[in-house]
Design a protein around this motif. Structure first.
Motif: not given
Length: 149
Positions: A94-99, A108-118
């Motif tokens: 999902r697009p980033e929202s305010r932190h 976003s970083d967590y999801f990127t890592r999950l996607t790379q693992q998958a």
């Protein structure tokens, strides 16, 4: 909606593998499109990375088209996947929202890592499977369907 480039590319290559076995290895984009129930221009776009990566080759002339560039035993599903999907990630975050909290700051970083693992798991599963294996499995499914009818 899920991306269908991989399944479409795999079908095209399986059609070409069957054609190669039958002694008529060259299929036109129109023939492939008819079998895929798709537009020939879509099939030609789908073929571009497959040609570029050496999985299929173009045959010029009046009876031209495309054919497998290597035997079906030498083409892995991992290669087909990489050609069809390219660098596009398996899933998009999902697009980033305010932190403003733990979740919004790091998802976003967590999801990127999950996607790379998958993605690595998918490529690993496909690395030892070839087009020839796919044809054997399709024939087995066909035999089972005939026996059950």
């Amino acid at each position: 909606m899920l991306d269908v480039r991989f399944s479409s590319a795999l079908k095209v290559l399986l059609f070409l593998a069957v054609a190669a076995e039958s002694g008529s290895p060259v299929l036109s984009s129109a023939q492939l499109a008819e079998r895929l129930d798709a537009n020939p221009s879509l099939v030609r776009k789908l073929l571009v990375p497959l040609v570029r990566e050496g999985l299929v080759e173009s045959v010029k002339g009046r009876t031209g088209g495309t054919k497998l560039a290597r035997p079906a035993e030498d083409v892995t599903l991992a290669e087909v996947y990489r050609c069809a999907v390219g660098d596009k990630p398996l899933w998009a975050c999902r697009p980033e929202s305010r932190h403003v909290c733990l979740v919004t700051a790091h998802t976003s970083d967590y999801f990127t890592r999950l996607t790379q693992q998958a993605e690595q798991a998918v490529l690993g599963a496909f690395a030892d499977q070839t087009l020839a294996d796919g044809l054997r499995e399709l024939r087995s499914l066909e035999r089972n369907a005939v026996q059950q009818s």
